[in-house]
Design an enzyme around this catalytic site. Structure first.
Site, short mmCIF file in Angstrom:
data_model
loop_
_atom_site.label_atom_id
_atom_site.label_comp_id
_atom_site.label_asym_id
_atom_site.label_seq_id
_atom_site.Cartn_x
_atom_site.Cartn_y
_atom_site.Cartn_z
N ASP A 126 0.89 -1.14 0.06
CA ASP A 126 0.14 0.04 -0.10
C ASP A 126 0.94 1.16 -0.10
O ASP A 126 1.78 1.15 0.54
CB ASP A 126 -0.84 -0.12 1.18
N LYS A 127 0.57 2.28 -0.62
CA LYS A 127 1.26 3.61 -0.71
C LYS A 127 1.30 4.41 0.56
O LYS A 127 2.16 4.63 1.31
CB LYS A 127 0.93 4.49 -1.74
#
Length: 629
Positions: free
Chosen positions: A320-321
């Site tokens: 995930d960023k």
């Protein structure tokens, strides 16, 4: 390995072994205890040291439990006594008991990190209203407790009085203490370093982060890896098979080939002794416990041995960023004063308006203004336009109205130049958010904000790529923002604008493509994807009960560099288990062949078995010192 030198039983065992070995050496050079005293002396050692083994072995005979290792030893000792090999019988039993004790010591050492967690846990807290220490399980949520400098914080809560520095290493693995102020959250099990503080509890003792870590870590240690399960299944069939082979080693030469009875009985006994699967059985759990203990000391909570095995097989990692690669908090990255506006005026006026807002972008602009030494201007008449922007009247800049918000919001009130539109477009192409500012006469400036990339993330991603791990970004943020971050950290596969269910679908696709896939996220909106992946890893789990409960591996801090370390640790652990297993089997095969050929020696066989067990334990415990290098 730390030996229990204060344990009287262990010291007595070592003394008994020393005496028995000396007597065995003397018997080999022709000096024996005169008859009829010899058998009684050695019987005393056998019963005194090995009574539990013999008792369990006899019970196994009556229960027909042919998988019992104690049964092997009992048969060996009885047969050795029958042959008049009294010193050998004593050596067999005392060395076997030593091997068993060394196994226990090995397990105790490998669990030392887990035991240290329990030892550190406070048992009471000083309750202000009662003016005395109260047992933790009797303290309700909302109670005010007091903690002195140098004391462990007993319950999760928030500071209501005082400021201090807290060592959170027991929870997060972070070595640098953190400054704490009123309103800041505190975790049970952390250390108050400096000052007296008062805390309002926010959780019961059983629900505290520290309690969950202890419970889940012990559950992880109890959760057997697939290798461990296989070896335990294998040993159940292995032991009866060895008994059957030992019977054949004795019966065929004696009753079919009519060879010497005593010689081949002795070879059969030797086979039973060397075939004892102690080293095989101990090789996996000690290595797994040591690896889990090492990881927990660095802030990684692994939920069981099977996830150590899985991490060693990972081929791809989906990241995930937000809050994984980036901090998850916006920061000002670009400032473009326009139309003769100074940098100070742009920041101070905008910050004066944004002081009224709790939006993360607004708070970031206020922080940026203060960081540059510009005190936000006083303002009044603040109005918020949901999803668009806000206005306020600046009391410093000649009572002019300040407009702050999206480009479209500013266009509703003022003319926007082509230059301003180009700047907004450029920032958007970089995945940044634009805040356009007007003082009533066109655009006064544009402030760009971005989600800052953690320096640790760049280093961790490079390490993972050198390990030939394929990296993929899965984020709910926009494609442009995702691509901008991906370019900065050198990741080529990017999927943006994903809802939680979309991430789950991508994980399914990645599993089909790579086989073993880890998912790294915050453990909350990524929960479905974490559950579907081979190994779900939650970042920054110290503040999230959901993350601690749902992830297979919970990182108690925000250090992405723990992931390449865990992969190296997992591979080292599996390698160590394989070396232990192959080494133990090789020694056993060698002595089994000697027994078939009639050249094996009872004392050497048991010494080899104990030696292999000791080597296996020492090699496995070495995993506790494996470092992130």
């Amino acid at each position: 390995m730390q030996l229990p030198i204060n344990d009287k039983k262990f010291l007595f065992l070592l003394l008994a072994i020393s005496i028995v070995i000396i007597l065995e050496i003397l018997s080999l050079i022709g000096i024996s205890i005169p008859m009829p005293y010899g058998p009684f002396v050695f019987a005393a050692f056998i019963i005194g040291i090995g009574h539990e083994v013999l008792t369990n072995g006899i019970k196994a005979i009556f229960k027909l439990q042919f998988s019992s290792i104690n049964l092997l030893m009992t048969i060996a000792v009885i047969a050795a006594f029958y042959l008049g090999e009294y010193p050998e019988a004593a050596v067999v039993i005392v060395l076997y008991v030593l091997g068993e004790r060394l196994e226990d010591i090995g397990l105790e050492n490998s669990k030392s990190a887990l035991d240290e967690l329990v030892r550190k846990a406070p048992k009471t807290a000083f309750v202000k209203s009662e003016n005395k220490a109260i047992t933790l399980n009797k303290i309700a949520v909302g109670t005010i407790i007091q903690v002195k400098p140098g004391e462990m914080i007993p319950l999760d809560g928030k500071i209501i009085s005082g400021e201090t520095t807290v060592d959170e290493a027991a929870i997060t693995g972070e070595p640098i203490p953190k400054d704490k102020h009123p309103g800041d959250a505190l975790f049970a099990g952390t250390l108050n370093k400096n000052n007296f503080i008062e805390i309002e509890t926010t959780k019961l003792s059983v629900d505290s982060t520290f309690s969950k870590i202890i419970r889940l870590t012990f559950e992880a240690a109890a959760s057997k890896s697939e290798t461990q399960k296989f070896i335990q299944r294998f040993s159940k069939f292995y032991t009866p098979t060895i008994i059957a082979i030992a019977v054949l080693v004795f019966v065929i030469p004696v009753f079919v080939l009519h060879l010497d009875f005593d010689l081949w009985l002795k070879q059969a006994i030797t086979l039973l002794v060397i075939a004892c699967p102690c080293a095989l059985v101990i090789s996996t759990p000690v290595a797994i416990y040591a690896a889990i203990g090492n990881a927990s000391a660095k802030g990684a909570l692994i939920k069981g041995g099977k996830y150590i095995e899985s991490m060693a097989q990972i081929k791809a990692i989906a990241l995930d960023k937000t809050r994984t690669i980036t901090y998850g908090n916006p920061v000002v990255s670009d400032i473009f004063p326009l139309n003769g506006t100074s940098r100070e005026e742009l920041l101070a006026c905008t910050a004066g308006t944004e002081l009224f807002s709790e939006h993360p972008l607004a708070q970031a602009i206020v922080a940026a203004s203060k960081a540059e030494g510009f005190e936000p201007h006083k303002a009044e008449g603040f109005k918020s336009f949901m999803g668009k922007g806000a206005t306020a009247r600046c009391l410093v800049c000649e009572d002019e109205t300040v407009f702050v918000g999206k480009l479209e919001f500013i266009k509703e009130y003022h003319e926007v130049t082509e230059e301003a539109e180009k700047i907004v477009a450029q920032l958007a192409s970089e995945g940044k958010t634009s805040v356009v500012v007007s003082f009533g006469k066109g655009v006064a400036g544009i402030i760009g904000l971005t989600d800052e990339i953690k320096p640790d993330s760049i280093a961790a991603i490079k390490q993972l790529q050198t390990q030939n791990i394929e990296l993929i970004i899965l984020t709910g943020d926009s494609e442009k923002a995702a691509n901008y971050v991906a370019k900065k950290v050198a990741i080529t596969k990017v999927f943006g604008g994903l809802l939680p269910e979309d991430k789950s679908e991508k994980i399914k696709e990645l599993l089909q493509e790579y086989g073993s896939v880890a998912m790294v996220g915050d453990g909350i909106n990524d929960a479905p994807a974490l559950a579907l992946s081979t190994v779900g890893i939650a970042m920054g789990a110290a503040g999230s009960d959901t993350a601690i409960e749902t992830a297979n591996i919970a990182l108690m801090n925000d250090n992405l560099s723990l992931i390449p370390f865990l992969i190296r640790l997992s591979k080292k652990t599996l390698s160590r288990i394989k070396i232990n297993t192959i080494g133990a089997i090789t020694v056993k095969i060698f002595f089994i062949l000697l027994a078939f050929l009639g050249y094996s020696n009872l004392v050497l066989a048991i010494a080899a078995d104990v030696g292999v067990t000791l080597v296996v334990i020492l090699l496995s415990l070495n995993l506790m010192r494996f470092e992130n290098s």
